[in-house]
Design a protein around this motif. Structure first.
Motif, PDB file in Angstrom:
ATOM      1  N   ARG A   1      26.878  28.638  47.926  1.00 47.77           N
ATOM      2  CA  ARG A   1      27.161  29.615  46.872  1.00 47.77           C
ATOM      3  C   ARG A   1      27.932  30.794  47.443  1.00 47.77           C
ATOM      4  N   ARG A   2      27.567  31.240  48.641  1.00 46.21           N
ATOM      5  CA  ARG A   2      28.263  32.375  49.241  1.00 46.21           C
ATOM      6  C   ARG A   2      29.723  32.037  49.526  1.00 46.21           C
ATOM      7  N   ASP A   3      29.954  30.838  50.006  1.00 45.00           N
ATOM      8  CA  ASP A   3      31.324  30.410  50.272  1.00 45.00           C
ATOM      9  C   ASP A   3      32.155  30.433  48.989  1.00 45.00           C
ATOM     10  N   ASN A   4      31.566  29.962  47.891  1.00 43.55           N
ATOM     11  CA  ASN A   4      32.269  29.983  46.606  1.00 43.55           C
ATOM     12  C   ASN A   4      32.538  31.413  46.136  1.00 43.55           C
ATOM     13  N   LEU A   5      31.575  32.309  46.351  1.00 42.94           N
ATOM     14  CA  LEU A   5      31.775  33.708  45.964  1.00 42.94           C
ATOM     15  C   LEU A   5      32.922  34.342  46.746  1.00 42.94           C
ATOM     16  N   GLU A   6      32.981  34.047  48.045  1.00 44.53           N
ATOM     17  CA  GLU A   6      34.076  34.578  48.859  1.00 44.53           C
ATOM     18  C   GLU A   6      35.425  34.090  48.333  1.00 44.53           C
ATOM     19  N   ARG A   7      35.482  32.831  47.948  1.00 45.56           N
ATOM     20  CA  ARG A   7      36.732  32.280  47.415  1.00 45.56           C
ATOM     21  C   ARG A   7      37.110  32.952  46.092  1.00 45.56           C
ATOM     22  N   GLU A   8      36.099  33.146  45.244  1.00 45.14           N
ATOM     23  CA  GLU A   8      36.363  33.799  43.960  1.00 45.14           C
ATOM     24  C   GLU A   8      36.845  35.231  44.172  1.00 45.14           C
ATOM     25  N   LEU A   9      36.221  35.962  45.087  1.00 47.54           N
ATOM     26  CA  LEU A   9      36.632  37.333  45.366  1.00 47.54           C
ATOM     27  C   LEU A   9      38.045  37.378  45.927  1.00 47.54           C
ATOM     28  N   TYR A  10      38.384  36.437  46.778  1.00 47.53           N
ATOM     29  CA  TYR A  10      39.739  36.389  47.326  1.00 47.53           C
ATOM     30  C   TYR A  10      40.765  36.162  46.211  1.00 47.53           C
ATOM     31  N   SER A  11      40.424  35.256  45.272  1.00 51.26           N
ATOM     32  CA  SER A  11      41.329  34.999  44.144  1.00 51.26           C
ATOM     33  C   SER A  11      41.486  36.240  43.266  1.00 51.26           C
ATOM     34  N   LEU A  12      40.382  36.989  43.075  1.00 52.30           N
ATOM     35  CA  LEU A  12      40.452  38.213  42.282  1.00 52.30           C
ATOM     36  C   LEU A  12      41.317  39.269  42.962  1.00 52.30           C
ATOM     37  N   HIS A  13      41.214  39.391  44.286  1.00 53.53           N
ATOM     38  CA  HIS A  13      42.060  40.332  45.022  1.00 53.53           C
ATOM     39  C   HIS A  13      43.536  40.012  44.792  1.00 53.53           C
ATOM     40  N   ARG A  14      43.879  38.755  44.854  1.00 52.80           N
ATOM     41  CA  ARG A  14      45.276  38.347  44.640  1.00 52.80           C
ATOM     42  C   ARG A  14      45.712  38.653  43.217  1.00 52.80           C
ATOM     43  N   ALA A  15      44.827  38.370  42.242  1.00 54.81           N
ATOM     44  CA  ALA A  15      45.161  38.618  40.847  1.00 54.81           C
ATOM     45  C   ALA A  15      45.359  40.110  40.587  1.00 54.81           C
ATOM     46  N   LEU A  16      44.529  40.948  41.209  1.00 58.35           N
ATOM     47  CA  LEU A  16      44.664  42.397  41.036  1.00 58.35           C
ATOM     48  C   LEU A  16      45.985  42.913  41.608  1.00 58.35           C
ATOM     49  N   ARG A  17      46.394  42.350  42.731  1.00 53.33           N
ATOM     50  CA  ARG A  17      47.651  42.803  43.340  1.00 53.33           C
ATOM     51  C   ARG A  17      48.870  42.453  42.483  1.00 53.33           C
ATOM     52  N   HIS A  18      48.753  41.400  41.692  1.00 51.26           N
ATOM     53  CA  HIS A  18      49.904  40.943  40.920  1.00 51.26           C
ATOM     54  C   HIS A  18      49.781  41.257  39.425  1.00 51.26           C
ATOM     55  N   SER A  19      48.759  42.014  39.051  1.00 44.54           N
ATOM     56  CA  SER A  19      48.568  42.318  37.634  1.00 44.54           C
ATOM     57  C   SER A  19      49.274  43.621  37.267  1.00 44.54           C
ATOM     58  N   ASP A  20      49.988  43.604  36.134  1.00 40.92           N
ATOM     59  CA  ASP A  20      50.667  44.795  35.623  1.00 40.92           C
ATOM     60  C   ASP A  20      50.010  45.323  34.355  1.00 40.92           C
ATOM     61  N   SER A  21      49.026  44.628  33.853  1.00 39.32           N
ATOM     62  CA  SER A  21      48.372  45.010  32.607  1.00 39.32           C
ATOM     63  C   SER A  21      47.105  45.805  32.906  1.00 39.32           C
ATOM     64  N   ASP A  22      46.998  46.995  32.302  1.00 46.62           N
ATOM     65  CA  ASP A  22      45.811  47.823  32.510  1.00 46.62           C
ATOM     66  C   ASP A  22      44.553  47.138  31.985  1.00 46.62           C
ATOM     67  N   ASN A  23      44.662  46.486  30.827  1.00 52.86           N
ATOM     68  CA  ASN A  23      43.503  45.784  30.263  1.00 52.86           C
ATOM     69  C   ASN A  23      43.043  44.642  31.184  1.00 52.86           C
ATOM     70  N   GLN A  24      44.040  43.935  31.684  1.00 52.27           N
ATOM     71  CA  GLN A  24      43.696  42.829  32.579  1.00 52.27           C
ATOM     72  C   GLN A  24      43.082  43.333  33.883  1.00 52.27           C
ATOM     73  N   ARG A  25      43.617  44.442  34.406  1.00 50.08           N
ATOM     74  CA  ARG A  25      43.084  44.997  35.647  1.00 50.08           C
ATOM     75  C   ARG A  25      41.644  45.494  35.472  1.00 50.08           C
ATOM     76  N   ARG A  26      41.368  46.113  34.295  1.00 53.34           N
ATOM     77  CA  ARG A  26      39.995  46.556  34.039  1.00 53.34           C
ATOM     78  C   ARG A  26      39.034  45.367  33.996  1.00 53.34           C
ATOM     79  N   ALA A  27      39.478  44.291  33.352  1.00 54.50           N
ATOM     80  CA  ALA A  27      38.645  43.091  33.270  1.00 54.50           C
ATOM     81  C   ALA A  27      38.430  42.483  34.656  1.00 54.50           C
ATOM     82  N   LEU A  28      39.487  42.495  35.465  1.00 53.31           N
ATOM     83  CA  LEU A  28      39.382  41.950  36.819  1.00 53.31           C
ATOM     84  C   LEU A  28      38.475  42.811  37.691  1.00 53.31           C
TER      85      LEU A  28
END
Length: 203
Positions: A130-157
């Motif tokens: 489970r921890r390994d999966n959480l690390e992967r999910e957090l890494y994906s969220l970091h990438r999504a935040l760096r490439h997001s231009d929408s304030d609504n999307q960033r708040r959700a992320l």
């Protein structure tokens, strides 16, 4: 043929045949004492001989049940030890209740101890998974935040990121109970709190 060699051949044939009770070749071999010895040493119950007899009957082959039972009784003596009881439980194997007399209590006590350790190890592995999966999910969220231009999307992320970080902290507290090296080397308090999230401990 020496008994040890016969038992080895039976073990090899069992591994090759998979889940079958007995193969036609084994029925025709006639090594009923050796097979009983092997099955008893594996902790199989006496009821197995009826399944063997039924299978061999389909090939019109007679099973010497008495020879099998003599071998089985000797094999069970090898099986019903304190050391093997713990080993069987530690590997999560099913116990078919073959031990009798004083050895039954000794075997069962150690089997239950091994089974408890097996379940703890399973829980530990589940936490690591489970921890390994959480690390992967957090890494994906970091990438999504760096490439997001929408304030609504960033708040959700950010909200999702905070939730996952909280879950990760709770998971680290659970892992902390097992010590630094897992359930086989239980050393509570050996390393500081949040050690797993420090950035050093990644796997």
């Amino acid at each position: 043929m020496p008994v040890k060699l016969s038992v080895f051949l039976l073990i090899l044939a069992t591994a090759i045949s998979g889940c079958a009770v007995i193969s036609e070749a084994d029925c025709r071999s006639g090594l009923w004492y050796e097979r009983g010895l092997h099955d008893g040493a594996r902790g199989r119950s006496q009821a197995l001989v009826y399944d063997i007899a039924k299978e061999c009957q389909s090939y019109e082959i007679y099973v010497d049940s008495e020879a099998w039972l003599r071998g089985h009784e000797e094999g069970v003596e090898q099986f019903c030890t304190a050391e093997n009881g713990y080993a069987q439980g530690r590997q999560g194997r099913k116990y078919e209740g073959v031990c009798t007399g004083p050895t039954a209590d000794i075997f069962l006590q150690n089997y239950q101890r091994g089974l408890a350790d097996y379940r703890v190890a399973q829980q530990y592995r589940d936490l690591l998974w489970r921890r390994d999966n959480l690390e992967r999910e957090l890494y994906s969220l970091h990438r999504a935040l760096r490439h997001s231009d929408s304030d609504n999307q960033r708040r959700a992320l950010y909200f999702q990121h905070s939730r996952l970080e909280w879950e990760l902290r709770m998971l680290d507290l659970e892992l902390h109970r097992y010590g630094l090296f897992g359930p086989d080397y239980f050393t509570p308090g050996f390393y500081p709190r949040s050690f797993f999230s420090s950035g050093f401990f990644y796997w």
